[in-house]
Scaffold this motif. Structure first.
Motif, short mmCIF file in Angstrom:
data_model
loop_
_atom_site.label_atom_id
_atom_site.label_comp_id
_atom_site.label_asym_id
_atom_site.label_seq_id
_atom_site.Cartn_x
_atom_site.Cartn_y
_atom_site.Cartn_z
N SER A 341 -81.93 83.31 60.51
CA SER A 341 -81.87 84.56 59.24
C SER A 341 -81.92 83.71 57.82
O SER A 341 -82.43 84.34 56.82
CB SER A 341 -80.56 85.33 59.35
OG SER A 341 -79.36 84.35 58.98
N TRP A 342 -81.16 82.59 57.69
CA TRP A 342 -81.35 82.03 56.35
C TRP A 342 -82.80 81.34 56.07
O TRP A 342 -82.80 80.61 54.97
CB TRP A 342 -80.21 81.21 56.07
CG TRP A 342 -79.77 80.37 57.20
CD1 TRP A 342 -78.80 80.66 57.97
CD2 TRP A 342 -80.37 78.98 57.59
NE1 TRP A 342 -78.82 79.37 58.81
CE2 TRP A 342 -79.71 78.62 58.45
CE3 TRP A 342 -81.58 78.37 56.93
CZ2 TRP A 342 -79.86 77.60 59.16
CZ3 TRP A 342 -81.65 77.29 57.60
CH2 TRP A 342 -81.06 76.65 58.75
N ASN A 343 -83.64 81.43 56.95
CA ASN A 343 -84.98 80.57 56.78
C ASN A 343 -86.23 81.49 57.30
O ASN A 343 -86.85 80.87 58.05
CB ASN A 343 -84.92 79.22 57.52
CG ASN A 343 -85.45 78.38 56.83
OD1 ASN A 343 -86.31 78.49 55.67
ND2 ASN A 343 -85.53 77.13 57.29
N ARG A 432 -78.63 91.61 60.46
CA ARG A 432 -79.01 91.04 59.36
C ARG A 432 -78.15 91.53 58.14
O ARG A 432 -78.50 92.47 57.49
CB ARG A 432 -80.40 90.89 59.18
CG ARG A 432 -80.87 90.34 57.98
CD ARG A 432 -81.40 88.59 58.27
NE ARG A 432 -81.88 88.24 56.89
CZ ARG A 432 -82.95 88.36 56.42
NH1 ARG A 432 -83.69 88.93 56.96
NH2 ARG A 432 -82.94 87.74 55.38
N ASP A 434 -77.45 90.57 54.18
CA ASP A 434 -77.66 89.07 53.37
C ASP A 434 -76.36 89.30 52.69
O ASP A 434 -75.65 90.25 52.14
CB ASP A 434 -78.87 89.58 52.50
CG ASP A 434 -80.26 89.23 53.07
OD1 ASP A 434 -81.29 90.23 52.79
OD2 ASP A 434 -80.37 88.69 54.13
N PRO A 435 -76.09 87.93 52.25
CA PRO A 435 -74.76 87.79 51.51
C PRO A 435 -75.01 88.39 50.07
O PRO A 435 -76.06 88.37 49.58
CB PRO A 435 -74.65 86.37 51.23
CG PRO A 435 -76.02 85.80 51.34
CD PRO A 435 -76.77 86.70 52.44
N ARG A 437 -75.01 89.09 46.26
CA ARG A 437 -75.56 88.23 45.32
C ARG A 437 -74.37 88.30 43.93
O ARG A 437 -73.32 88.86 43.92
CB ARG A 437 -76.64 88.85 44.45
CG ARG A 437 -77.89 88.78 45.28
CD ARG A 437 -78.55 87.55 45.02
NE ARG A 437 -79.35 87.52 44.00
CZ ARG A 437 -80.74 87.96 43.67
NH1 ARG A 437 -81.30 88.77 44.59
NH2 ARG A 437 -81.13 87.96 42.50
#
Lengths: 442, 453
Positions: A341-343, A432, A434-435, A437
């Motif tokens: 997920s982070w790439n 998924r 996403d962290p 911001r």
């Protein structure tokens, strides 16, 4: 006729042997005598002697050899602890000598097998040595892993003991399995013998041929398989040696493909395996090359990256291939591949203008992918089978410096590694999120 | 006044070479379409700006080439020399053997300090050759290790060594997929550092230029060379000599200064986007005619709708009506497509530029309310045609052009940072998590500022 240039100087020295013996290095100009920047180590003499009597005898400097007579008896402890200790000074000295001849030393390639005693034991000892003596130089290791039907009974012990060292001291490891090489060689033979549609293969385009060697050398059983590995290393370093529109150096490979220090095992594949003599539609052939790189039967270990999770992927293309071809194929293949997920767009690409001998273009794909896990799990299983019964353990524990803890630490290291891959696999397909911001005060 | 170009890394050097090529071929071409006198003025101004006449017959580019591995520079030098029409100085380059490994930290913390003296000496030498130094133009990519990391370090050094000179960074935004895996980290680190020392960042996105090559230039197998040539053309269209706004028959002597003055009124807003029309394959040029009203209309709509090229423009987007748009608190409700500008610069080159009417660009509804509409917009013109285009119009814009790309890059980098992937590669060379956080913070600030325009 031959000119000694930067590309050659990456792997060879050019020595002035005209006045007999070892003269000074010639840095530019005609080739006088090429000497490989290499160290050959074996604890028995047979193989090295053969090389020294073969067509490459002038390439290997007799002072760059370290041999013994009796071998390591397929015993990692003998290779690592006994011979390691015995030959340490000798190895360090010879390494320093070789390093001194280099303008700028970027990388060590260690080539060995995991299942035996010398390559596995002494090989990983040398790996540790390199880290101590040359901490800033990258260590790339090409390791041949034993297959299930390996005739060396103790190969699981040797491999697992070696794995711990690879985990801790290598920058990048390219695992290879003989089974895969064997399958590739067979595939090529089938193509050659089937006379499919009257197609013939261009001889020197085979990934198994010693590229452009010209001479028809008596082929020994492992020659074809070993040539695949040779071509792997050639392609890996092509962008560092030759020019291109998007260069990819060895340190870039390590930087981009190793997101966490211990996860540095890269599955490799080479395409095309051969070139047909009749002309094909160029762009279709090009796209086929990309597709093949992700197919199971082109990988150099028994693994299927397509159905596992990618942490990162590198594509090094050689020949007349442009950035649009690269992008088109990445777009085409992306949907069928699973990236962590982070790439999600984890692609590293390189374009080298010079194709390998006999080809118009070629592709090397390196994948940091959880598909290596099964190989490691199998290794662990085979190890445990022996270890539970304490089979052959005494051969190892006899050796000075070798203790039971070496075994338990090694298997623990391997288990941890497998666990890291498990954790990554677990993230696959999950929701998924996403962290969030950083918030800035307006 | 002269501009000293600093080419950094593979990208910087490859593009720099194409830029000087484009400039040279433009000047040597006989397609000026203007009076002889005009052409000669142009020629002289260009020469002073970019080249140095040394004892050699061929003009020598005012450039410093820097890379941490030798292959690209060696290729660049020889290609230039082979052209026969210009070359690089024999001792204007610096390279090492090993490259930066796509590692920003390596470029910034290791190579930078290690080679600072040598590099700055080269720059100093080049600067001294100029009668009057107009400033520095650095070319680099954000994705790799040298251009990005070493480039950020060098920019800082330029700022320290030449506090009163202008520094303009030309930054290449990498392809969204498939260049370098850690490109988002490298980009975040680069942008945040450049923001501190640079006067302005002029951005080109590979994805955009690639589309131009595919759809407008009709190139089938697009190479980096093709991409770089389009970029070079666009840069040339901005930096080749023009008359400034005040008119007069002389060519402007201070292009970088003028650019900064018109476009960067506030240090928080330094991101400049570039658009150039028309763009087409060379063999179509003879069959096409353009009118200034047509070009200007397209360019304006490209600005308003944030279109990347002259095809596929969304003509539905309109500027908000004055008096009805409420700033900041309602910024999220604004028609999301409308691109608000701080300042714009339009450059017209070619036939009948005097007749071109740019009134539509002075429409206050295009801009934020800080500057007078007269100050927010500038135009430079020259009757001298550029690079075989009978008419050519460029727009350099300080607007929300780059907001979305910036947000994307920061988002992706943050996502990766949250998992701590690859961080060990940076800490190895002295860039810690703290430094990453600082960079993220700085860029979120920039994003926020541009969002609330």
């Amino acid at each position: 006729k031959g000119i000694y240039d930067e590309a050659l100087s990456s792997f060879f020295r050019n020595v002035d042997t005209r006045s007999g013996g070892d003269g000074p290095d010639i840095y530019k100009g005609k080739i006088c005598s090429l000497k490989a920047r290499a160290l050959l180590i074996d604890m028995e003499e047979g193989v090295v002697n053969e090389i020294l009597q073969g067509p490459l005898r002038d390439v290997f400097d007799s002072k760059q050899l370290i041999t013994d007579v009796s071998g390591s008896g397929n015993n990692w402890a003998v290779g690592h602890k006994l011979y390691g200790y015995q030959y340490r000074e000798n190895i360090v000295e010879k390494l320093r000598k070789t390093a001194e001849h280099c303008d700028c030393l970027q990388c060590f390639f260690i080539i060995h097998s995991m299942g035996g005693g010398t390559g596995s034991g002494l090989g990983t000892f040398v790996l540790k040595l390199l880290e101590d003596e040359f901490p800033e130089v990258y260590r790339f290791v090409t390791s041949v892993y034993p297959s299930g039907e390996d005739d060396v009974i103790t190969s699981p012990y040797n491999s697992v003991l070696a794995m711990k060292e690879l985990n801790e001291h290598a920058d990048c490891v390219l695992p290879i399995e003989n089974e895969s090489l064997f399958d590739i060689v067979n595939k090529i033979h089938q193509m050659m013998n089937s006379g499919k549609l009257g197609s013939t293969l261009k001889q020197n385009s085979l990934v198994t041929s010693s590229a452009g060697s010209g001479k028809t050398v008596q082929e020994k059983p492992f020659d074809a398989m070993n040539n695949i590995i040779a071509n792997l290393l050639l392609n890996l370093t092509s962008s560092a040696r030759f020019e291109g529109s998007l260069n990819m150096d060895l340190n870039e490979i390590s930087m981009n493909l190793v997101p966490f220090p211990r996860l540095h095992y890269l599955v490799s594949s080479l395409t095309p395996l051969y070139t047909l003599a009749d002309v094909n539609v160029p762009s279709r052939r090009l796209d086929q090359m990309f597709s093949d790189a992700f197919s199971r039967d082109h990988q150099l270990i028994q693994a299927d990256p397509k159905h596992s999770l990618y942490l990162a992927c590198a594509l090094l293309v050689r020949g007349n291939v442009q950035v649009s071809d690269l992008r088109r194929n990445i777009e085409r293949l992306k949907p069928s591949l699973h990236f962590v997920s982070w790439n999600q767009e984890g692609w590293k690409t390189g374009l080298c203008s010079v194709p390998p001998v006999g080809h118009s273009h070629s592709l090397l794909a390196l994948a940091n992918n959880t598909c290596v896990k099964p190989t490691f799990i199998e290794l662990k299983d085979r190890f445990m089978k022996l270890y539970k019964k304490k089979a052959h353990l005494h051969h190892y524990l006899h050796v000075d410096g070798m203790e039971q803890s070496c075994f338990s630490e090694a298997i623990s290291s391997l288990s941890d590694l497998i666990e890291e891959y498990n954790e990554l696999d677990a993230t696959r397909g999950g929701p998924r999120t996403d962290p969030s911001r950083l918030k800035i005060a307006v | 006044m002269s501009i000293v170009t600093v080419q950094l890394g593979q990208c910087g050097n490859q593009i720099g070479h194409e830029v000087f090529n484009a400039i040279c071929s433009d000047v040597r071409g006989t397609h000026g379409l203007c009076s002889r006198k005009e052409n000669e003025s142009y020629h002289d101004a260009c020469k002073e700006r970019f080249f140095c006449e040394e004892e050699s017959e061929v003009p020598v580019a005012r450039a410093v080439l820097v890379d941490m591995e030798p292959k690209v520079i060696s290729q660049t030098l020889s290609m230039a020399a082979r052209s026969g029409s210009w070359k690089y100085g024999d001792r204007s380059h610096f390279c090492q053997k090993q490259g930066s490994g796509n590692n920003w930290a390596n470029g910034y913390s290791v190579h930078g300090p290690r080679h600072k003296e040598v590099i700055m000496n080269l720059v100093q030498k080049e600067a001294e050759k100029c009668d009057r130094l107009g400033g520095f133009f650095t070319i680099m990519s954000m994705a790799g290790g040298t251009g990005s990391g070493l480039g950020a370090f060098v920019t800082q050094c330029l700022r320290d060594a030449f506090p009163t000179s202008f520094v303009l960074n030309h930054v290449i935004w990498p392809y969204g997929t498939g260049e370098v895996i850690v490109q988002n980290y490298n980009s975040v680190l680069t942008l945040s550092h450049l923001y501190r020392s640079s006067d302005a960042l002029l951005v080109h996105e590979n994805d955009v230029i690639h589309k131009i090559c595919a759809q407008l230039m009709n190139i089938k197998q697009i190479s980096f060379r093709d991409v770089n040539q389009v970029i070079a053309h666009q840069l040339g269209s901005v930096f080749q000599p023009t008359h400034t706004a005040e008119g007069g028959s002389r060519y402007s002597r201070n292009p970088l200064g003028d650019l900064m003055e018109t476009l960067v009124p506030h240090p928080e807003f330094k991101m400049l986007g570039l658009r150039n029309i028309p763009q087409m394959p060379e063999n179509s040029l003879a069959y096409s005619t353009f009118s200034w009203p047509g070009l200007i209309k397209h360019l304006r709509q490209m600005l308003i709708a944030n279109a990347k090229m002259e095809e596929g423009i969304d003509w539905q987007v309109r500027p908000p009506r004055l008096g009805s748009s409420i700033p900041s608190s309602h910024s999220t409700n604004k028609p999301l497509h409308f691109n608000t500008s701080i300042a714009n610069l339009v450059i017209l080159r070619g036939k009948d530029t005097h007749s071109a009417d740019l009134g539509s660009f002075r429409d206050p509804s295009l801009y934020t309310s800080w500057l007078n509409p007269q100050d927010a917009f500038s135009a430079w013109k020259t009757p001298r045609a550029f690079n075989k285009y009978e008419k050519s119009a460029s727009l350099v814009s300080n607007s929300q052009f780059l907001l979305k790309p910036l947000d994307n890059v920061v988002g992706k980098a943050w996502n990766m940072f949250a998992s701590k992937a690859y961080i060990h590669q940076y800490t190895k060379f002295g860039i810690e998590e703290e430094d990453f956080l600082d960079s993220f913070t700085a860029l979120e600030q920039v994003i926020s500022s541009y969002t609330t325009l």
